[in-house]
Design a protein around this motif. Structure first.
Motif, mmCIF file in Angstrom:
data_model
loop_
_atom_site.group_PDB
_atom_site.id
_atom_site.type_symbol
_atom_site.label_atom_id
_atom_site.label_comp_id
_atom_site.label_asym_id
_atom_site.label_seq_id
_atom_site.Cartn_x
_atom_site.Cartn_y
_atom_site.Cartn_z
ATOM 1 N N ILE A 114 1.168 -1.418 -0.329
ATOM 2 C CA ILE A 114 0.062 -0.604 -0.255
ATOM 3 C C ILE A 114 0.692 1.380 0.272
ATOM 4 O O ILE A 114 1.177 1.962 -0.969
ATOM 5 C CB ILE A 114 -0.814 0.286 0.958
ATOM 6 C CG1 ILE A 114 -2.069 -1.177 1.501
ATOM 7 C CG2 ILE A 114 -1.743 1.196 1.233
ATOM 8 C CD1 ILE A 114 -2.723 -1.434 2.565
ATOM 9 N N THR A 115 2.225 1.108 0.772
ATOM 10 C CA THR A 115 2.582 2.058 0.441
ATOM 11 C C THR A 115 3.502 2.805 -0.474
ATOM 12 O O THR A 115 3.393 3.596 -0.783
ATOM 13 C CB THR A 115 3.896 1.862 1.656
ATOM 14 O OG1 THR A 115 3.306 1.869 3.004
ATOM 15 C CG2 THR A 115 5.111 3.626 1.738
ATOM 16 N N ASP A 116 3.705 1.907 -0.816
ATOM 17 C CA ASP A 116 4.339 1.577 -2.611
ATOM 18 C C ASP A 116 3.619 2.309 -3.590
ATOM 19 O O ASP A 116 3.550 2.909 -4.339
ATOM 20 C CB ASP A 116 5.296 0.325 -2.882
ATOM 21 C CG ASP A 116 6.045 0.259 -2.033
ATOM 22 O OD1 ASP A 116 7.155 1.181 -1.113
ATOM 23 O OD2 ASP A 116 6.683 -1.188 -2.115
ATOM 24 N N VAL A 117 1.633 1.935 -3.622
ATOM 25 C CA VAL A 117 0.807 2.401 -3.798
ATOM 26 C C VAL A 117 1.123 3.702 -3.682
ATOM 27 O O VAL A 117 0.672 4.583 -5.509
ATOM 28 C CB VAL A 117 0.037 1.126 -4.101
ATOM 29 C CG1 VAL A 117 -0.899 2.099 -4.817
ATOM 30 C CG2 VAL A 117 -0.147 -0.061 -4.686
ATOM 31 N N ILE A 118 0.270 4.246 -3.295
ATOM 32 C CA ILE A 118 0.247 5.052 -2.469
ATOM 33 C C ILE A 118 1.345 6.644 -3.533
ATOM 34 O O ILE A 118 1.441 7.411 -3.155
ATOM 35 C CB ILE A 118 -0.308 5.314 -1.178
ATOM 36 C CG1 ILE A 118 -0.941 5.384 -0.725
ATOM 37 C CG2 ILE A 118 0.043 7.186 -0.823
ATOM 38 C CD1 ILE A 118 -1.153 4.651 0.979
ATOM 39 N N ASN A 119 2.843 6.083 -2.560
ATOM 40 C CA ASN A 119 4.187 6.834 -2.722
ATOM 41 C C ASN A 119 4.370 6.769 -4.481
ATOM 42 O O ASN A 119 4.641 7.475 -5.089
ATOM 43 C CB ASN A 119 5.587 6.051 -2.442
ATOM 44 C CG ASN A 119 5.467 6.521 -1.064
ATOM 45 O OD1 ASN A 119 5.162 7.256 -0.446
ATOM 46 N ND2 ASN A 119 6.600 5.059 -0.443
ATOM 47 N N GLU A 120 3.618 5.877 -5.296
ATOM 48 C CA GLU A 120 4.294 6.040 -6.619
ATOM 49 C C GLU A 120 2.406 6.462 -6.972
ATOM 50 O O GLU A 120 3.210 7.544 -7.984
ATOM 51 C CB GLU A 120 3.638 3.680 -7.617
ATOM 52 C CG GLU A 120 3.311 3.814 -9.203
ATOM 53 C CD GLU A 120 4.925 4.325 -9.308
ATOM 54 O OE1 GLU A 120 4.751 4.909 -10.730
ATOM 55 O OE2 GLU A 120 5.567 4.053 -8.736
ATOM 56 N N LEU A 121 1.529 6.737 -6.804
ATOM 57 C CA LEU A 121 0.636 7.793 -6.737
ATOM 58 C C LEU A 121 1.505 9.125 -6.846
ATOM 59 O O LEU A 121 0.665 10.097 -7.272
ATOM 60 C CB LEU A 121 -0.897 7.339 -5.811
ATOM 61 C CG LEU A 121 -2.153 8.641 -6.183
ATOM 62 C CD1 LEU A 121 -2.359 8.250 -7.716
ATOM 63 C CD2 LEU A 121 -3.467 7.655 -4.952
ATOM 64 N N ALA A 122 1.692 9.226 -5.555
ATOM 65 C CA ALA A 122 2.260 10.809 -5.254
ATOM 66 C C ALA A 122 3.533 11.259 -6.434
ATOM 67 O O ALA A 122 3.245 12.385 -7.432
ATOM 68 C CB ALA A 122 2.567 10.626 -3.813
ATOM 69 N N SER A 123 4.018 9.849 -6.894
ATOM 70 C CA SER A 123 4.731 10.304 -7.535
ATOM 71 C C SER A 123 4.957 10.526 -9.076
ATOM 72 O O SER A 123 5.022 11.534 -9.433
ATOM 73 C CB SER A 123 6.136 9.200 -7.672
ATOM 74 O OG SER A 123 6.516 9.409 -9.163
#
Length: 475
Positions: A114-123
């Motif tokens: 989830i953290t990676d997905v959210i960070n990918e979304l933010a990026s």
């Protein structure tokens, strides 16, 4: 009393030595069950709070056990995750601090994913916003050639295509507008139109208005050019007929008013010129009501020219008429600017009158002296005489000299005859009637000489020699 220990991992009941141990065991088991129930109730309360979004709750009893550690650890992880997600969401989504990431170094499993997905979304959000900002900033700075070049999908791809399409259309529209304005304003190529394929909405209106403006400007410039060309060719009937408003209406009125004034000015000027130069009606003046500035000055100049022309012609006519009537006392007395052709004309006419007056005076003087007073040898003397006047004076003086020579030759012969000398003859060159007169006079002298010789001979023979009967023979 010995403490009772219950192994929760064992399913077998222990063996008791007596009833007291069994009761103690049951009492201990009941206490364990009560404690477990308390933890389960607390865990339920905490889970319900977490489900409601309240991450401040923790297990208060039995926190040291496995269940308490797990639940409280879960709450802490969820709280940390929520705080990080909230922080990143606020900073990226609200405060505009792009580039932020959720920091959960100990996240594992689904939390890690989830953290990676959210960070990918933010990026991705950061990249998209920055790319859009870069494109729009360059568009605002007049450089619509920059594009978004991210690998996106779905609506983000649609947005990328929309932004890039906007920039492309702006680039095409700017290039077309620049081309048309450069052609019209700098190169003078009228009639150009901006062509932007698939332009819609406001862009279509902008292109339409630009093309409409170019068309209006083309029509106006061509109309003014046509009028100016017609004026340059002497056609003062052309006017601007376009329907215009605002300042262009003022310009139209000014140009048409100029043409009207030029037409009136040309008409009155032509009338004055025709009356003066063709019809000979001197004294005509140009009148142009409402003429101002240079036109008023031009009218005054034309009228001044006409007035000067009238004065000069009438003055010259007055002098020439006087000369024709034999009056050489008249001269031009009009005021003319010095060192001009007009002053040269005045000087030439007055000089002509003076020269003619001197010539006439001299001719009259010599004629009187020779013809009336009998004073031969006189010559007309006119200083600086030139051209035909010199030819006239030379001819007159030659005539006077001829008359003098003839008269003196005749006088010499007559005087000699009167003195008894019949040998003299007229020997100057003569022509025409003067030659006949010369020959007649010389013949007369010869006849007189012959007659005298015959008479002398006869009288000599009769009177001296006594030869009577002698006759004088004169053929």
């Amino acid at each position: 009393m010995t403490a009772i220990h219950i192994d929760p991992t064992s399913s077998a009941l222990p063996k008791f030595d007596n009833i007291e141990e069994e009761l103690a065991y049951l009492r201990a088991a009941y206490a364990e069950l009560q404690a477990l129930k308390k933890q389960v109730n607390d865990a339920e309360r905490v889970c319900e709070a977490v489900a409601r979004g309240d991450l401040s709750q923790k297990l208060e009893h039995g926190g040291k056990g496995t269940l308490g550690n797990v639940v409280n650890g879960m709450v802490e992880n969820v709280g940390l995750f929520a705080r990080e997600v909230k922080r990143v969401g606020l900073e990226v989504g609200t405060e505009g601090k792009l580039g932020e990431q959720v920091q959960l170094p100990n996240a594992q499993g689904e939390w890690r994913e989830i953290t990676d997905v959210i960070n990918e979304l933010a990026s991705t959000h950061t990249s998209v916003v920055r790319a859009v900002a870069e494109v729009t900033r360059n568009v605002a700075l007049g450089n619509p050639s920059v594009r978004i070049e991210l690998h996106l999908q779905g609506e983000a791809l649609d947005m990328q295509n929309s932004v890039n399409g906007m920039a492309s259309r702006l680039q095409i529209m700017a290039a077309e507008i620049i081309r048309v304005t450069r052609e019209v304003a700098y190169q003078g190529k009228l009639g150009g139109q901006a062509t932007v394929p698939d332009a819609e909405g406001v862009w279509f209106e902008v292109v339409t208005r630009v093309n409409h403006t170019c068309t209006i400007l083309t029509d106006q410039v061509r109309s003014i050019a046509n009028v100016a060309t017609a004026v340059a060719r002497g056609d003062l009937t052309q006017k601007i007929e376009l329907s215009v408003e605002g300042e262009m209406s003022s310009l139209k009125g000014t140009v048409n008013s100029m043409v009207d004034q030029l037409s009136v000015l040309a008409s009155v000027t032509t009338r004055v010129a025709v009356e003066h130069s063709t019809k000979g009606l001197l004294g005509a003046q140009a009148k142009c009501e409402g003429a101002q500035g240079s036109w008023s000055e031009l009218i005054r100049a034309v009228n001044k020219l006409a007035s000067n022309h009238k004065n000069i012609i009438r003055s010259v006519h007055h002098v020439v008429k006087a000369v024709a009537l034999g009056n050489f006392t008249k001269k031009l007395t009009i005021d003319v600017p010095p060192n001009t052709e007009t002053s040269d004309l005045k000087h030439a006419v007055n000089w002509m009158v003076s020269s003619m007056s001197t010539v006439v005076d001299e001719v009259t003087r010599v004629s009187l002296e020779v013809g009336s007073q009998g004073r031969l040898g006189g010559q007309a003397d006119v200083p600086d005489v030139q051209g035909m006047w010199k030819v006239l004076m030379d001819s007159f003086n030659l005539m006077a000299a001829s008359i003098t020579a003839h008269s003196r030759a005749v006088r010499g012969v007559v005087k000699a005859v009167a003195g008894g000398d019949l040998t003299k003859k007229i020997v100057y060159d003569a022509r025409g009637e003067m030659l006949e007169y010369k020959e007649t006079l010389n013949s007369l002298t010869e006849s007189l000489s012959v007659f005298a010789n015959e008479i002398t001979g006869a009288t000599w023979e009769v009177g001296t020699e006594g030869k009577l009967g002698s006759q004088a023979r004169v053929m």
